[in-house]
Design a protein around this motif. Structure first.
Motif, short mmCIF file in Angstrom:
data_model
loop_
_atom_site.label_atom_id
_atom_site.label_comp_id
_atom_site.label_asym_id
_atom_site.label_seq_id
_atom_site.Cartn_x
_atom_site.Cartn_y
_atom_site.Cartn_z
N LEU A 1 -2.52 -17.44 -5.21
CA LEU A 1 -1.62 -16.32 -4.92
C LEU A 1 -1.02 -15.74 -6.20
O LEU A 1 -0.88 -16.44 -7.21
N GLN A 2 -0.65 -14.46 -6.10
CA GLN A 2 -0.04 -13.80 -7.26
C GLN A 2 1.36 -14.37 -7.52
O GLN A 2 2.15 -14.48 -6.59
N PRO A 3 1.68 -14.71 -8.79
CA PRO A 3 3.04 -15.21 -9.07
C PRO A 3 3.99 -14.07 -9.42
O PRO A 3 3.57 -13.01 -9.87
N ARG B 1 8.22 -16.94 -4.17
CA ARG B 1 9.18 -15.84 -4.24
C ARG B 1 8.62 -14.49 -3.82
O ARG B 1 9.32 -13.69 -3.22
N ILE B 2 7.36 -14.21 -4.15
CA ILE B 2 6.86 -12.89 -3.72
C ILE B 2 5.87 -12.96 -2.55
O ILE B 2 5.41 -11.93 -2.09
N ASN B 3 5.59 -14.16 -2.07
CA ASN B 3 4.63 -14.24 -0.97
C ASN B 3 5.22 -14.76 0.34
O ASN B 3 4.55 -14.71 1.37
N ALA B 4 6.46 -15.26 0.30
CA ALA B 4 7.04 -15.82 1.54
C ALA B 4 7.46 -14.71 2.50
O ALA B 4 7.96 -13.67 2.09
N SER C 1 -0.76 -13.07 2.46
CA SER C 1 -0.22 -12.92 1.10
C SER C 1 -1.01 -11.91 0.28
O SER C 1 -0.56 -11.46 -0.76
N PHE C 2 -2.21 -11.57 0.75
CA PHE C 2 -3.02 -10.61 0.00
C PHE C 2 -2.81 -9.17 0.46
O PHE C 2 -3.38 -8.25 -0.11
N TYR C 3 -1.99 -8.96 1.48
CA TYR C 3 -1.74 -7.59 1.91
C TYR C 3 -0.78 -6.93 0.93
O TYR C 3 0.30 -7.44 0.66
N ASN C 4 -1.18 -5.74 0.45
CA ASN C 4 -0.29 -4.98 -0.43
C ASN C 4 0.73 -4.22 0.41
O ASN C 4 0.61 -4.13 1.65
N HIS C 5 1.70 -3.67 -0.29
CA HIS C 5 2.79 -2.95 0.37
C HIS C 5 2.51 -1.45 0.45
O HIS C 5 1.93 -0.87 -0.47
N ASP C 6 2.98 -0.83 1.53
CA ASP C 6 3.01 0.64 1.63
C ASP C 6 4.27 0.99 2.41
O ASP C 6 4.60 0.30 3.40
N CYS D 1 4.57 -3.33 5.22
CA CYS D 1 5.76 -2.90 4.48
C CYS D 1 6.60 -4.14 4.19
O CYS D 1 6.96 -4.88 5.10
N TYR D 2 6.90 -4.41 2.91
CA TYR D 2 7.63 -5.63 2.54
C TYR D 2 9.12 -5.52 2.83
O TYR D 2 9.84 -6.52 2.76
N ILE D 3 9.60 -4.29 3.03
CA ILE D 3 11.05 -4.06 3.07
C ILE D 3 11.40 -3.21 4.29
O ILE D 3 10.52 -2.86 5.08
N GLY E 1 12.91 -7.10 -6.43
CA GLY E 1 12.45 -8.27 -5.66
C GLY E 1 10.99 -8.62 -5.87
O GLY E 1 10.61 -9.78 -5.78
N PHE E 2 10.17 -7.60 -6.13
CA PHE E 2 8.73 -7.87 -6.20
C PHE E 2 8.12 -7.48 -7.55
O PHE E 2 6.95 -7.74 -7.81
N GLY E 3 8.90 -6.79 -8.39
CA GLY E 3 8.45 -6.49 -9.75
C GLY E 3 7.42 -5.40 -9.85
O GLY E 3 6.62 -5.39 -10.78
N PHE E 4 7.38 -4.46 -8.89
CA PHE E 4 6.43 -3.35 -9.07
C PHE E 4 7.04 -2.01 -8.67
O PHE E 4 8.02 -1.95 -7.93
N GLU E 5 6.42 -0.97 -9.25
CA GLU E 5 6.83 0.39 -8.90
C GLU E 5 5.89 0.86 -7.80
O GLU E 5 4.66 0.85 -7.99
N CYS E 6 6.44 1.23 -6.66
CA CYS E 6 5.60 1.63 -5.54
C CYS E 6 5.09 3.05 -5.75
O CYS E 6 5.87 3.97 -6.01
N ARG E 7 3.77 3.22 -5.64
CA ARG E 7 3.17 4.54 -5.80
C ARG E 7 2.39 4.90 -4.53
O ARG E 7 1.31 5.48 -4.59
N CYS E 8 2.96 4.50 -3.38
CA CYS E 8 2.30 4.87 -2.12
C CYS E 8 2.51 6.38 -1.90
O CYS E 8 3.35 7.01 -2.56
C1 LIG Z 1 2.11 -10.39 -1.95
S1 LIG Z 1 1.28 -9.82 -3.36
C2 LIG Z 1 0.05 -8.79 -2.68
C3 LIG Z 1 -1.35 -9.21 -3.08
C4 LIG Z 1 -1.67 -8.99 -4.54
N1 LIG Z 1 -1.94 -7.58 -4.81
C5 LIG Z 1 -2.88 -9.83 -4.94
O1 LIG Z 1 -3.86 -9.28 -5.42
O2 LIG Z 1 -2.85 -11.05 -4.76
C6 LIG Z 1 2.50 -8.71 -3.92
C7 LIG Z 1 2.17 -8.10 -5.26
O3 LIG Z 1 1.10 -7.16 -5.16
C8 LIG Z 1 1.37 -6.00 -5.94
N2 LIG Z 1 1.57 -4.85 -5.03
C9 LIG Z 1 1.65 -4.90 -3.68
N3 LIG Z 1 1.81 -3.67 -3.17
C10 LIG Z 1 1.85 -2.81 -4.21
C11 LIG Z 1 2.04 -1.40 -4.32
N4 LIG Z 1 2.23 -0.60 -3.27
N5 LIG Z 1 2.04 -0.85 -5.57
C12 LIG Z 1 1.86 -1.63 -6.67
N6 LIG Z 1 1.70 -2.98 -6.63
C13 LIG Z 1 1.69 -3.57 -5.42
C14 LIG Z 1 2.65 -6.28 -6.71
O4 LIG Z 1 2.31 -6.85 -7.96
C15 LIG Z 1 3.33 -7.31 -5.83
O5 LIG Z 1 4.24 -8.12 -6.54
#
Ligand SMILES: C[S@@+](CC[C@H](N)C(=O)[O-])C[C@H]1O[C@@H](n2cnc3c(N)ncnc32)[C@H](O)[C@@H]1O
Length: 196
Positions: free
Chosen positions: A38-40, A88-91, A127-132, A164-166, A182-189
Protein backbone atom coordinates in the motif's frame (compact mmCIF):
# COMPACT_ATOMS: atom_id res chain seq x y z
CA UNK A 1 -8.58 -7.05 6.45
CA UNK A 2 -7.06 -5.34 9.47
CA UNK A 3 -9.82 -4.04 11.74
CA UNK A 4 -10.15 -2.43 15.13
CA UNK A 5 -13.05 -1.09 17.17
CA UNK A 6 -12.97 2.61 17.93
CA UNK A 7 -11.09 3.26 21.20
CA UNK A 8 -12.30 6.05 23.46
CA UNK A 9 -9.52 8.41 22.38
CA UNK A 10 -9.61 9.02 18.62
CA UNK A 11 -5.89 9.77 18.58
CA UNK A 12 -5.17 6.17 19.54
CA UNK A 13 -7.13 4.49 16.76
CA UNK A 14 -4.15 3.99 14.42
CA UNK A 15 -1.66 2.85 17.13
CA UNK A 16 -4.40 0.45 18.24
CA UNK A 17 -4.59 -0.98 14.72
CA UNK A 18 -0.80 -1.38 14.59
CA UNK A 19 -0.98 -3.27 17.88
CA UNK A 20 -3.72 -5.46 16.40
CA UNK A 21 -1.55 -6.18 13.37
CA UNK A 22 1.38 -7.07 15.65
CA UNK A 23 -0.89 -9.60 17.41
CA UNK A 24 -1.96 -11.02 14.03
CA UNK A 25 1.70 -11.43 13.02
CA UNK A 26 2.59 -13.14 16.31
CA UNK A 27 -0.37 -15.52 15.98
CA UNK A 28 0.53 -16.33 12.35
CA UNK A 29 -2.65 -14.73 10.92
CA UNK A 30 -0.71 -12.10 8.91
CA UNK A 31 2.77 -11.47 7.55
CA UNK A 32 4.73 -8.60 9.07
CA UNK A 33 5.11 -7.01 5.61
CA UNK A 34 1.48 -7.50 4.50
CA UNK A 35 0.77 -3.74 4.20
CA UNK A 36 3.95 -2.92 2.27
CA UNK A 37 2.09 -3.03 -1.06
CA UNK A 38 0.00 0.00 0.00
CA UNK A 39 0.98 3.61 -0.55
CA UNK A 40 2.51 5.21 2.58
CA UNK A 41 1.75 8.71 3.88
CA UNK A 42 4.54 11.28 3.97
CA UNK A 43 5.35 11.81 7.64
CA UNK A 44 6.50 15.04 9.26
CA UNK A 45 9.24 15.19 11.89
CA UNK A 46 6.73 15.88 14.69
CA UNK A 47 4.70 12.82 13.71
CA UNK A 48 7.80 10.64 13.72
CA UNK A 49 8.65 11.77 17.26
CA UNK A 50 5.12 10.89 18.42
CA UNK A 51 5.40 7.50 16.72
CA UNK A 52 8.66 6.74 18.53
CA UNK A 53 6.91 7.37 21.87
CA UNK A 54 3.96 5.20 20.86
CA UNK A 55 6.31 2.45 19.74
CA UNK A 56 8.09 2.39 23.10
CA UNK A 57 4.71 1.87 24.79
CA UNK A 58 3.78 -0.90 22.37
CA UNK A 59 7.12 -2.63 22.79
CA UNK A 60 6.92 -2.51 26.57
CA UNK A 61 3.35 -3.93 26.45
CA UNK A 62 4.60 -6.97 24.53
CA UNK A 63 7.66 -7.30 26.76
CA UNK A 64 5.51 -7.22 29.92
CA UNK A 65 3.17 -9.80 28.37
CA UNK A 66 6.15 -12.15 28.29
CA UNK A 67 6.40 -12.81 24.55
CA UNK A 68 9.65 -14.52 23.58
CA UNK A 69 12.05 -12.36 21.59
CA UNK A 70 12.16 -14.84 18.67
CA UNK A 71 8.52 -14.20 17.80
CA UNK A 72 8.70 -10.42 18.10
CA UNK A 73 11.87 -9.77 16.06
CA UNK A 74 9.73 -7.97 13.42
CA UNK A 75 8.64 -5.45 16.07
CA UNK A 76 11.09 -2.62 15.34
CA UNK A 77 10.59 1.13 15.16
CA UNK A 78 10.97 0.94 11.35
CA UNK A 79 8.21 -1.68 11.17
CA UNK A 80 5.93 0.46 13.32
CA UNK A 81 6.53 3.63 11.28
CA UNK A 82 6.01 1.78 7.97
CA UNK A 83 2.75 0.27 9.23
CA UNK A 84 1.44 3.55 10.64
CA UNK A 85 2.36 5.45 7.45
CA UNK A 86 0.18 3.03 5.48
CA UNK A 87 -2.68 2.84 7.96
CA UNK A 88 -2.92 6.64 8.05
CA UNK A 89 -3.95 7.06 4.43
CA UNK A 90 -5.57 3.70 3.77
CA UNK A 91 -7.81 3.11 6.81
CA UNK A 92 -11.57 3.47 6.40
CA UNK A 93 -13.90 4.63 9.15
CA UNK A 94 -16.63 1.99 9.29
CA UNK A 95 -20.15 3.39 9.45
CA UNK A 96 -23.07 0.96 9.29
CA UNK A 97 -25.79 2.21 6.92
CA UNK A 98 -29.36 2.79 8.05
CA UNK A 99 -32.05 0.18 7.46
CA UNK A 100 -35.11 2.48 7.70
CA UNK A 101 -35.97 6.13 6.98
CA UNK A 102 -35.89 7.05 10.70
CA UNK A 103 -32.54 5.29 11.02
CA UNK A 104 -31.31 7.18 7.97
CA UNK A 105 -32.01 10.56 9.60
CA UNK A 106 -30.38 9.60 12.90
CA UNK A 107 -27.41 7.96 11.18
CA UNK A 108 -26.89 11.08 9.01
CA UNK A 109 -26.80 13.21 12.17
CA UNK A 110 -24.49 10.74 13.90
CA UNK A 111 -22.22 10.65 10.86
CA UNK A 112 -21.76 14.43 10.96
CA UNK A 113 -20.74 14.22 14.62
CA UNK A 114 -18.66 11.05 13.95
CA UNK A 115 -20.80 9.12 16.49
CA UNK A 116 -21.83 6.46 13.98
CA UNK A 117 -18.32 5.10 13.54
CA UNK A 118 -18.07 1.54 14.85
CA UNK A 119 -14.39 1.07 14.07
CA UNK A 120 -11.63 1.44 11.52
CA UNK A 121 -10.20 -1.02 9.04
CA UNK A 122 -7.70 -1.37 6.23
CA UNK A 123 -8.90 -3.35 3.19
CA UNK A 124 -6.37 -4.35 0.54
CA UNK A 125 -8.34 -3.84 -2.71
CA UNK A 126 -10.29 -0.72 -1.65
CA UNK A 127 -6.97 0.86 -0.64
CA UNK A 128 -6.20 1.19 -4.34
CA UNK A 129 -9.25 3.32 -5.14
CA UNK A 130 -8.28 6.91 -5.85
CA UNK A 131 -10.31 9.88 -4.71
CA UNK A 132 -12.74 12.01 -6.73
CA UNK A 133 -14.95 14.77 -5.31
CA UNK A 134 -17.69 13.49 -7.65
CA UNK A 135 -17.12 9.74 -7.20
CA UNK A 136 -18.71 6.96 -9.23
CA UNK A 137 -18.62 4.49 -6.34
CA UNK A 138 -19.00 4.42 -2.59
CA UNK A 139 -17.92 1.95 0.09
CA UNK A 140 -20.77 0.85 2.39
CA UNK A 141 -21.07 -1.44 5.39
CA UNK A 142 -24.43 -3.15 5.87
CA UNK A 143 -24.25 -5.21 9.06
CA UNK A 144 -20.61 -5.82 9.82
CA UNK A 145 -17.09 -4.85 8.78
CA UNK A 146 -17.43 -6.52 5.35
CA UNK A 147 -17.05 -3.59 2.96
CA UNK A 148 -19.28 -3.49 -0.15
CA UNK A 149 -18.67 -1.29 -3.17
CA UNK A 150 -21.84 0.47 -4.40
CA UNK A 151 -21.98 2.11 -7.86
CA UNK A 152 -23.40 5.62 -7.67
CA UNK A 153 -24.16 5.79 -11.40
CA UNK A 154 -23.65 3.76 -14.57
CA UNK A 155 -19.94 3.01 -15.00
CA UNK A 156 -18.41 2.41 -18.43
CA UNK A 157 -16.23 -0.64 -19.00
CA UNK A 158 -12.62 0.41 -18.37
CA UNK A 159 -13.62 3.54 -16.40
CA UNK A 160 -11.61 4.02 -13.20
CA UNK A 161 -13.56 3.37 -10.01
CA UNK A 162 -13.17 6.36 -7.70
CA UNK A 163 -14.51 6.92 -4.22
CA UNK A 164 -14.69 10.12 -2.16
CA UNK A 165 -12.34 10.12 0.86
CA UNK A 166 -14.04 13.09 2.54
CA UNK A 167 -17.38 14.86 2.92
CA UNK A 168 -18.09 15.92 -0.68
CA UNK A 169 -20.63 18.55 0.41
CA UNK A 170 -17.84 20.92 1.52
CA UNK A 171 -16.74 23.76 -0.76
CA UNK A 172 -13.67 23.39 -3.00
CA UNK A 173 -11.23 25.21 -0.67
CA UNK A 174 -12.26 23.14 2.37
CA UNK A 175 -11.97 19.90 0.38
CA UNK A 176 -8.53 20.81 -0.92
CA UNK A 177 -7.31 21.68 2.59
CA UNK A 178 -8.50 18.39 4.09
CA UNK A 179 -7.06 16.33 1.24
CA UNK A 180 -3.71 18.15 1.44
CA UNK A 181 -3.46 17.93 5.24
CA UNK A 182 -4.85 14.42 5.65
CA UNK A 183 -3.75 12.64 2.50
CA UNK A 184 -0.92 14.80 1.15
CA UNK A 185 -2.21 15.48 -2.34
CA UNK A 186 -3.73 18.25 -4.41
CA UNK A 187 -7.01 17.05 -5.89
CA UNK A 188 -7.29 17.69 -9.63
CA UNK A 189 -10.60 15.96 -10.24
CA UNK A 190 -13.00 17.58 -12.75
CA UNK A 191 -15.08 19.10 -9.95
CA UNK A 192 -12.05 20.76 -8.33
CA UNK A 193 -10.65 21.91 -11.67
CA UNK A 194 -13.98 23.62 -12.41
CA UNK A 195 -13.87 25.32 -8.98
CA UNK A 196 -17.16 23.72 -7.87
C1 LIG B 1 -5.50 5.22 -0.68
S1 LIG B 1 -4.24 5.65 -1.78
C2 LIG B 1 -4.97 5.35 -3.34
C3 LIG B 1 -4.19 4.37 -4.17
C4 LIG B 1 -2.85 4.89 -4.66
N1 LIG B 1 -3.04 5.81 -5.79
C5 LIG B 1 -1.96 3.73 -5.09
O1 LIG B 1 -1.51 3.70 -6.23
O2 LIG B 1 -1.71 2.84 -4.28
C6 LIG B 1 -4.34 7.38 -1.59
C7 LIG B 1 -3.25 8.13 -2.33
O3 LIG B 1 -3.46 8.08 -3.75
C8 LIG B 1 -3.19 9.35 -4.32
N2 LIG B 1 -4.46 9.92 -4.84
C9 LIG B 1 -5.70 9.41 -4.65
N3 LIG B 1 -6.62 10.16 -5.27
C10 LIG B 1 -5.96 11.18 -5.86
C11 LIG B 1 -6.38 12.32 -6.62
N4 LIG B 1 -7.66 12.58 -6.91
N5 LIG B 1 -5.42 13.19 -7.06
C12 LIG B 1 -4.12 12.96 -6.78
N6 LIG B 1 -3.65 11.91 -6.04
C13 LIG B 1 -4.56 11.03 -5.58
C14 LIG B 1 -2.64 10.24 -3.22
O4 LIG B 1 -1.23 10.12 -3.22
C15 LIG B 1 -3.23 9.60 -1.98
O5 LIG B 1 -2.48 9.87 -0.82
Amino acid sequence: MLAGTTPSSRDLKYPYMAKRLACMVISGAANADCLNILQPALLHQGTLIEMKEEFELLESTFRKAGFQEEITTFLTIDWYINVLARIRINAFRIELVASSYEDLLSSAAASVSCDSSVGNAVYMLPSFYNHDCDPNAHIVWLQNADAKLKALRDIEEGEELCICYIDASMDADARQKILADGFGFECRCLRCLSGD
